[in-house]
Motif scaffolding. Structure first.
Motif, mmCIF file in Angstrom:
data_model
loop_
_atom_site.group_PDB
_atom_site.id
_atom_site.type_symbol
_atom_site.label_atom_id
_atom_site.label_comp_id
_atom_site.label_asym_id
_atom_site.label_seq_id
_atom_site.Cartn_x
_atom_site.Cartn_y
_atom_site.Cartn_z
ATOM 1 N N ARG A 97 -39.910 31.685 -12.348
ATOM 2 C CA ARG A 97 -41.013 31.871 -11.394
ATOM 3 C C ARG A 97 -42.350 32.019 -12.119
ATOM 4 N NH1 ARG A 97 -36.971 35.260 -8.040
ATOM 5 N NH2 ARG A 97 -36.367 33.652 -6.540
ATOM 6 N N ALA A 98 -42.334 32.760 -13.215
ATOM 7 C CA ALA A 98 -43.569 32.915 -13.992
ATOM 8 C C ALA A 98 -43.971 31.567 -14.582
ATOM 9 C CB ALA A 98 -43.354 33.944 -15.104
ATOM 10 N N LYS A 99 -42.985 30.785 -15.002
ATOM 11 C CA LYS A 99 -43.291 29.507 -15.647
ATOM 12 C C LYS A 99 -43.863 28.498 -14.661
ATOM 13 C CE LYS A 99 -41.288 28.420 -19.443
ATOM 14 N NZ LYS A 99 -40.234 28.152 -20.435
ATOM 15 N N ILE A 100 -43.302 28.392 -13.460
ATOM 16 C CA ILE A 100 -43.832 27.388 -12.517
ATOM 17 C C ILE A 100 -45.246 27.788 -12.084
ATOM 18 C CG2 ILE A 100 -42.757 28.306 -10.384
ATOM 19 C CD1 ILE A 100 -42.415 25.248 -9.606
ATOM 20 N N ALA A 101 -45.502 29.080 -12.008
ATOM 21 C CA ALA A 101 -46.858 29.521 -11.672
ATOM 22 C C ALA A 101 -47.833 29.097 -12.774
ATOM 23 C CB ALA A 101 -46.883 31.035 -11.484
ATOM 24 N N ARG A 102 -47.406 29.216 -14.026
ATOM 25 C CA ARG A 102 -48.254 28.827 -15.156
ATOM 26 C C ARG A 102 -48.473 27.327 -15.225
ATOM 27 N NH1 ARG A 102 -45.295 32.152 -18.467
ATOM 28 N NH2 ARG A 102 -44.206 30.427 -19.429
ATOM 29 N N LYS A 103 -47.426 26.547 -14.913
ATOM 30 C CA LYS A 103 -47.469 25.090 -15.086
ATOM 31 C C LYS A 103 -48.179 24.390 -13.935
ATOM 32 C CE LYS A 103 -44.727 24.955 -18.780
ATOM 33 N NZ LYS A 103 -45.103 24.381 -20.064
ATOM 34 N N GLY A 104 -48.064 24.933 -12.743
ATOM 35 C CA GLY A 104 -48.678 24.304 -11.578
ATOM 36 C C GLY A 104 -48.000 23.027 -11.126
ATOM 37 N N CYS A 105 -46.704 22.863 -11.447
ATOM 38 C CA CYS A 105 -45.980 21.663 -10.997
ATOM 39 C C CYS A 105 -45.321 21.925 -9.636
ATOM 40 C CB CYS A 105 -44.974 21.209 -12.043
ATOM 41 S SG CYS A 105 -43.855 22.482 -12.622
ATOM 42 N N ASP A 106 -44.772 20.868 -9.032
ATOM 43 C CA ASP A 106 -44.191 20.999 -7.687
ATOM 44 C C ASP A 106 -42.817 21.645 -7.710
ATOM 45 O OD1 ASP A 106 -46.211 19.514 -5.951
ATOM 46 O OD2 ASP A 106 -45.863 18.109 -7.609
ATOM 47 N N PHE A 107 -42.022 21.253 -8.706
ATOM 48 C CA PHE A 107 -40.677 21.820 -8.841
ATOM 49 C C PHE A 107 -40.425 22.156 -10.310
ATOM 50 C CE2 PHE A 107 -40.297 18.887 -5.183
ATOM 51 C CZ PHE A 107 -39.877 19.781 -4.215
ATOM 52 N N LEU A 108 -39.589 23.158 -10.518
ATOM 53 C CA LEU A 108 -39.184 23.509 -11.877
ATOM 54 C C LEU A 108 -37.654 23.605 -11.907
ATOM 55 C CD1 LEU A 108 -40.494 24.318 -14.673
ATOM 56 C CD2 LEU A 108 -39.963 26.676 -14.029
ATOM 57 N N VAL A 109 -37.066 22.842 -12.807
ATOM 58 C CA VAL A 109 -35.609 22.868 -12.980
ATOM 59 C C VAL A 109 -35.309 23.867 -14.097
ATOM 60 C CG1 VAL A 109 -33.554 21.510 -13.539
ATOM 61 C CG2 VAL A 109 -35.504 20.417 -12.360
ATOM 62 N N VAL A 110 -34.727 24.989 -13.711
ATOM 63 C CA VAL A 110 -34.507 26.069 -14.679
ATOM 64 C C VAL A 110 -33.073 25.998 -15.194
ATOM 65 C CG1 VAL A 110 -34.600 28.563 -15.059
ATOM 66 C CG2 VAL A 110 -36.133 27.492 -13.385
ATOM 67 N N ASN A 111 -32.914 25.935 -16.484
ATOM 68 C CA ASN A 111 -31.561 26.047 -17.013
ATOM 69 C C ASN A 111 -31.464 26.982 -18.181
ATOM 70 O OD1 ASN A 111 -32.502 24.204 -18.927
ATOM 71 N ND2 ASN A 111 -30.552 23.140 -19.050
ATOM 72 N N ARG A 112 -30.320 27.627 -18.240
ATOM 73 C CA ARG A 112 -30.091 28.611 -19.285
ATOM 74 C C ARG A 112 -29.655 27.897 -20.551
ATOM 75 N NH1 ARG A 112 -26.226 33.291 -17.647
ATOM 76 N NH2 ARG A 112 -27.999 33.865 -16.362
ATOM 77 N N VAL A 113 -30.265 28.257 -21.635
ATOM 78 C CA VAL A 113 -29.842 27.684 -22.915
ATOM 79 C C VAL A 113 -29.396 28.806 -23.839
ATOM 80 C CG1 VAL A 113 -31.315 25.633 -22.814
ATOM 81 C CG2 VAL A 113 -32.219 27.733 -23.797
ATOM 82 N N GLY A 114 -28.557 28.462 -24.755
ATOM 83 C CA GLY A 114 -28.083 29.432 -25.739
ATOM 84 C C GLY A 114 -27.429 28.664 -26.851
ATOM 85 N N TRP A 115 -26.801 29.376 -27.745
ATOM 86 C CA TRP A 115 -26.159 28.688 -28.866
ATOM 87 C C TRP A 115 -25.159 27.651 -28.363
ATOM 88 C CZ3 TRP A 115 -28.844 29.187 -32.979
ATOM 89 C CH2 TRP A 115 -29.495 30.394 -33.272
ATOM 90 N N ASN A 116 -24.479 27.974 -27.255
ATOM 91 C CA ASN A 116 -23.459 27.044 -26.742
ATOM 92 C C ASN A 116 -23.738 26.551 -25.337
ATOM 93 O OD1 ASN A 116 -21.688 27.306 -29.066
ATOM 94 N ND2 ASN A 116 -21.378 29.395 -28.335
ATOM 95 N N GLU A 117 -24.940 26.734 -24.856
ATOM 96 C CA GLU A 117 -25.251 26.364 -23.474
ATOM 97 C C GLU A 117 -26.452 25.436 -23.411
ATOM 98 O OE1 GLU A 117 -24.993 29.618 -20.063
ATOM 99 O OE2 GLU A 117 -25.585 30.496 -21.974
ATOM 100 N N GLY A 118 -26.393 24.492 -22.486
ATOM 101 C CA GLY A 118 -27.582 23.695 -22.177
ATOM 102 C C GLY A 118 -27.768 22.495 -23.072
ATOM 103 N N PHE A 119 -28.072 22.734 -24.325
ATOM 104 C CA PHE A 119 -28.349 21.632 -25.238
ATOM 105 C C PHE A 119 -27.071 20.975 -25.733
ATOM 106 C CE2 PHE A 119 -32.444 23.941 -26.300
ATOM 107 C CZ PHE A 119 -33.216 23.047 -25.593
ATOM 108 N N ALA A 120 -27.123 19.661 -25.869
ATOM 109 C CA ALA A 120 -26.050 18.907 -26.511
ATOM 110 C C ALA A 120 -24.690 19.124 -25.848
ATOM 111 C CB ALA A 120 -25.972 19.241 -28.003
ATOM 112 N N THR A 121 -24.705 19.528 -24.593
ATOM 113 C CA THR A 121 -23.446 19.683 -23.876
ATOM 114 C C THR A 121 -23.344 18.605 -22.798
ATOM 115 O OG1 THR A 121 -24.424 21.177 -22.272
ATOM 116 C CG2 THR A 121 -23.440 22.185 -24.225
ATOM 117 N N GLN A 122 -22.136 18.399 -22.301
ATOM 118 C CA GLN A 122 -21.911 17.369 -21.284
ATOM 119 C C GLN A 122 -22.263 17.883 -19.889
ATOM 120 O OE1 GLN A 122 -21.034 14.346 -22.091
ATOM 121 N NE2 GLN A 122 -20.332 14.627 -24.195
ATOM 122 N N ARG A 123 -22.109 19.193 -19.690
ATOM 123 C CA ARG A 123 -22.323 19.765 -18.367
ATOM 124 C C ARG A 123 -23.631 20.543 -18.330
ATOM 125 N NH1 ARG A 123 -18.048 19.685 -15.199
ATOM 126 N NH2 ARG A 123 -18.524 21.597 -14.078
#
Ligand code: CTP
Ligand code: CA
Length: 232
Positions: free
Chosen positions: A166-192
């Motif tokens: 919520r803080a990020k979309i307010a800062r960016k001023g875009c219409d939609f923000l797709v929020v995803n959790r990343v971590g050592w084993n989440e988000g990046f370089a994964t299939q899901r």
């Protein structure tokens, strides 16, 4: 959910999508990069093209095969990505910033390979902040253009993740923000992937999880609905 292959709800829509991770050179053989695989952006491009959109895909470093039937613009640095976005944004109905953009770049790029002998036992790098491409595009967008950002966050709880979003979309001023959790084993370089899409007001529009292709389709449905609403 099964993928309705016949769906053409983005017919003729001009879509600009960025994907992958930008790389900032230090010298001719080294760079500062990130763990983005480009998979979610490539999936968005593939899904959008199959729904009838004219897709321009600005690809930074990606580790996946890019889909057929989309116009690919290859870039390396954040400055190159920014320039490509600036060039193609005006002719786009919607812009999706799925790329993982380097927040900082080296203050100086060495034309010669940096040598241990010259540097010594510790090396301190000075980095300078890159311009925020998404915020710039959102600020310049025409009333009928839709701008979608992504947010990669590490958060302990779902509530904390949403607050960051919520803080990020307010800062960016875009219409939609797709929020995803990343971590050592989440988000990046994964299939899901598992994402929450927020609107300008910070309200949850959809929550989607599954393969990056199915998540792409659900994000595109949000876009298709808004485009349709704008036409009426
Ligand atoms: N982005 C951008 N230009 C930048 C940095 C990020 O356009 N210089 C875009 C990304 O493509 C993404 C969105 O902004 O769509 C959010 O990126 P993210 O890294 O989550 O947010 P930042 O604003 O960089 O904040 P931070 O990394 O500090 O959380
Ligand atoms: Ca960032």
């Amino acid at each position: 959910a099964a993928r309705p292959e016949s769906r053409r709800d983005l017919d003729g829509v001009r879509l600009l999508i960025t994907a992958g991770g930008t790389r900032e050179p230090l010298d001719p053989v080294r760079f500062i990069g990130n763990r983005s695989s480009g998979r979610q952006g490539a999936a968005l491009a593939q899904a959008a093209a199959s729904r009838g959109a004219h897709v321009t895909l600005i690809a930074a470093h990606v580790e996946v095969t890019l889909p057929e039937g989309v116009a690919v613009v290859s870039v390396e640095t954040t400055a190159q990505l920014a320039e490509a976005v600036e060039q193609h944004a005006p002719e786009s109905d919607a812009i999706i910033m799925a790329a993982a953009v380097a927040d900082y770049r080296p203050a100086a790029v060495s034309n010669a390979k940096i040598k241990k002998e010259t540097v010594g036992d510790t090396l301190t790098l000075e980095l300078v902040k890159n311009p925020d491409i998404l915020a710039g595009v959102a600020a310049r967008a025409a009333a009928n253009q839709i701008v979608v950002g992504f947010a990669a966050e590490t958060a302990e709880t779902d509530e904390a993740l949403l607050e960051l979003g919520r803080a990020k979309i307010a800062r960016k001023g875009c219409d939609f923000l797709v929020v995803n959790r990343v971590g050592w084993n989440e988000g990046f370089a994964t299939q899901r992937n598992a994402v929450t899409v927020l609107d300008r007001a910070g309200s949850i529009v959809i929550e989607a999880q599954g393969s990056k292709l199915s998540v792409a389709d659900e994000i595109l449905s949000v876009l298709a609905e808004r485009l349709l609403a704008d036409r009426h």
